[in-house]
Design an enzyme around this catalytic site. Structure first.
Site, PDB file in Angstrom:
ATOM      1  N   PHE B 149       0.864  -1.171   0.000  1.00 30.19           N
ATOM      2  CA  PHE B 149       0.000   0.000   0.000  1.00 30.19           C
ATOM      3  C   PHE B 149       0.903   1.224   0.000  1.00 30.19           C
ATOM      4  O   PHE B 149       1.894   1.263   0.729  1.00 30.19           O
ATOM      5  CB  PHE B 149      -0.883  -0.023   1.250  1.00 30.19           C
ATOM      6  N   ASP B 218       2.405  -5.067   8.088  1.00 30.81           N
ATOM      7  CA  ASP B 218       1.213  -4.229   8.018  1.00 30.81           C
ATOM      8  C   ASP B 218       0.015  -5.166   7.880  1.00 30.81           C
ATOM      9  O   ASP B 218      -0.103  -5.893   6.881  1.00 30.81           O
ATOM     10  CB  ASP B 218       1.318  -3.280   6.818  1.00 30.81           C
ATOM     11  N   TYR B 243     -10.512  -0.045  11.135  1.00 32.19           N
ATOM     12  CA  TYR B 243     -11.796   0.335  10.544  1.00 32.19           C
ATOM     13  C   TYR B 243     -12.235  -0.576   9.406  1.00 32.19           C
ATOM     14  O   TYR B 243     -13.281  -0.324   8.822  1.00 32.19           O
ATOM     15  CB  TYR B 243     -11.800   1.802  10.091  1.00 32.19           C
ATOM     16  N   LYS B 244     -11.444  -1.577   9.105  1.00 32.86           N
ATOM     17  CA  LYS B 244     -11.846  -2.514   8.050  1.00 32.86           C
ATOM     18  C   LYS B 244     -12.556  -3.702   8.720  1.00 32.86           C
ATOM     19  O   LYS B 244     -13.698  -3.562   9.159  1.00 32.86           O
ATOM     20  CB  LYS B 244     -10.611  -2.932   7.253  1.00 32.86           C
ATOM     21  N   ARG B 392     -13.009  -4.508  -6.371  1.00 36.26           N
ATOM     22  CA  ARG B 392     -12.657  -5.248  -5.150  1.00 36.26           C
ATOM     23  C   ARG B 392     -13.929  -5.607  -4.391  1.00 36.26           C
ATOM     24  O   ARG B 392     -14.841  -4.775  -4.255  1.00 36.26           O
ATOM     25  CB  ARG B 392     -11.775  -4.397  -4.227  1.00 36.26           C
TER      26      ARG B 392
END
Lengths: 423, 423
Positions: B149, B218, B243-244, B392
């Site tokens: 990322f 990560d 938050y995922k 996605r």
């Protein structure tokens, strides 16, 4: 004779009690008159308050009435229903700059120079490393006010270590004589968190500039308490928290000010994807965004940011000059009443008396300060204790009344007497 | 003849339509049977959901039912009534470690190694500079997965620059052959945010260790989606967002894992006052706190932190092995249904088919991907688009059903057909 003396004693006591009661009534009338004449008094209704005299707004501001409803909507509708769509449809993505532009006028900053997010400490790190880089490689020291809030010194130490600079901590008064051709940046707290002393922002900024250094200010204890005028005084970078006089809530996100003239060369040590010119391009190379956006780092903390946004509504139509005038009047009145209620020698004033050297808080030094503050809190007046011997009283002008100040001084006198009688 | 052909055509179409309907009914029965047999199905009731098929839990998790009530109480009572007292009485001060200990079991970490606060990017900076310092001065490079990322690469670049190390970006597969005596730390994303590929955490960690380097992971796209087992695999430091798949809310604070064995020597580049051994002593010199507390920086963001704490309640009694099993079953089923509904060549699978190489999301490449996703969202199926050409779909096993997967594949087929017909 004993009877007569007792009678005389009793009469004297009664006289004294009557005199005290009359004096007290007069003081309460004074407070009521000051409150009646206070042009900011209606702002008090914008907050959730109770019978407590809350003089800790310099630590955690009271809850603005608009916040609970707004946050309930953010959670239930924006997160719960719209979910991911809210990043665009509810304006989440642009909240750091939008809320920054709400904070900006409170700092005397034109729009586009303030971004909200992260903690004060993290923003301080960005500001100091950024300042060192702006100053150039031939300047190898960071000068800090030795009395700064500790995190400022710790973070400045880390910024110095990582950029290969020396850290020099000196008393604020010595800064003009200290800065020189080696100084990259000067970091000063606008208001000393212990003593409540207001430092000379225009003068120290000018001294830094005269030496070719950048001036970085920590506004934690001044933002929302008094006019700051960052643009007018040429401050280079500034940081501050939003949970004190800005009432953003516990641990609310902090702000970073980067003067417009520096933004193009501002080189953040925390170049997260939110600081990228095209964050959703997901490019492997970092290209900084234009403007103060490059002070952003990671995904903004939306719940806290939007609570702060709602909280900032209390400033609608508020004139900072009036806030400052009331703040000084409140603290003047409090000091007058302390002189009446606190017996001489029981507590020592630590805050400068001169208006130009006073922020929004009053600090008093006394014996057994922790126990005195506990007693005072039990009496419904909330200030705070800072080791080893300080009582701090923050006067948030938007919701503190002169009656609050009167009651606080009276209860302080009682708490000090109690503590002395029952150490 | 024309009539007869038209009649034959119509009969054939009718047969095909009947066959499709029968096939569709069978698929829906399959989905219903899988849902009925799903041991995690009751967890869905712990979330606020609607008729949308929400397959973006890999970006922003759905709202857990417990959050709105808890946050209302935090705001109205803890902030509004108790105010400053809540730092102790409501446990605000210790929330970063307490919430960290709720996250820890989801990462396979024993208590006392995870602290929550700041963004992923900020925690990555702490972890990388900390790793470089732990590795020692004779190791002068940081190796990162080139497909990471973007923020990981940007922040790693800054950490390298500030610590005088080189940054080497290589494909993950090349990491074992790249690491050597000069390598201080290796940074890898556990799940590729675009392709959904699950990287070999045990193998790459072992490769880093064999070279004497530290392994930093990560976990943004794996925490809550699958077992991570940090302790078991000897990971040195890790970060991730909440938050995922952890459903903490938009921009919820991130976590930092510092392996117990490293904590005593962990030397944070962001030594804020919250990381101090005695934060309220306000000492001029920095003395780091024991344990993972030294990974803290400034005042914790209480509203977001306590929303996350309430959100983590959905994991009560949940077995991560069952979560992983359901995640794979969901994505397998989705891929089966995509093969039925999407005509060959209309979209290309980017995610590895092998279970050991698949995270919790499926990525498909197609023409006009942005427009296809818009059409799909209009059809009530929310995934997301990542430039230039990826769709996605995140499958959050706690609230995604097999019926959701079936419907998503069916609507995807329609959206692709529509987009092809009306480009």
């Amino acid at each position: 004779m004993a009877t007569s003396e007792a009678h005389r004693g009793s009469a004297a006591e009664q006289n004294a009690a009557e005199q005290n009661a009359a004096e007290q009534n007069a003081a309460e009338r004074d407070a009521a008159a000051l409150d009646a004449a206070d042009e900011l008094r209606a702002l008090r209704d914008r907050f959730v308050l109770d019978d407590t005299v809350y003089l800790d707004g310099n630590s955690l501001g009271a809850l603005p009435r608009a916040v609970p409803g707004r946050l309930a909507d953010v959670i239930a509708r924006e997160w719960g229903e719209l979910r991911i769509r809210s990043w665009t449809e509810s304006g989440w993505w642009t909240a750091p700059e939008r809320v920054g532009d709400l904070v900006a006028p409170l700092l005397g900053a034109a729009p586009g120079q303030v971004v909200v997010g992260d903690s004060t400490s993290v923003n301080l790190f960005k500001a100091l490393v950024g300042a060192v880089r702006l100053a150039g490689d031939d300047r190898d020291e960071i000068v800090v006010d030795a009395a700064s809030f500790p995190t400022d010194g710790y973070i400045a130490g880390s910024a110095a270590r990582l950029t290969g600079r020396a850290l020099r901590a000196v008393p604020a008064a010595a800064i003009p004589a200290t800065v020189g051709p080696r100084t990259a940046a000067v970091l000063v707290n606008h208001v000393d968190y212990r003593t409540g002393e207001l430092l000379d922002l225009p003068g120290l900024t000018a001294a830094a500039h005269a030496a070719g250094a950048l001036a970085v200010w920590d506004l934690c204890h001044s933002a929302g308490a008094l006019p700051v005028d960052l643009d007018r005084h040429g401050v280079d970078l500034a940081v501050g928290c939003t949970y004190k006089y800005l009432n953003g809530g516990p641990g609310a996100p902090a702000f970073l000010y980067v003067r417009a003239a520096h933004q193009e060369r501002f080189d953040s040590p925390l170049p997260g994807w939110n600081a990228h010119a095209e964050p959703f391009a997901m490019a492997p190379a970092f290209t900084p965004a234009d403007g103060v956006t490059r002070g952003r780092v990671g995904t903004p903390d939306i719940l806290s940011l939007l609570a702060l946004e709602a909280a900032l509504g209390v400033w609608d139509g508020v004139d900072l000059a009036a806030v400052r005038a009331k703040s000084l009047a409140l603290t003047d009145f409090f000091l007058d009443r302390v002189a009446v209620h606190v017996r001489p020698g029981a507590a020592e004033l630590v805050t400068p008396v001169e208006h130009r050297r006073r922020g929004g808080q009053i600090a008093l030094r006394c014996a057994d300060a922790a126990a005195v503050m506990d007693r005072l809190i039990a009496r419904g007046v909330v200030g705070d204790f800072r080791p080893p011997d300080l009582l701090r009283f923050g006067f948030a002008p938007l919701y503190t009344s002169f009656a609050d100040a009167e009651r606080a001084a009276r209860e302080l006198g009682r708490a000090l007497s109690e503590a002395a009688a029952h150490p």
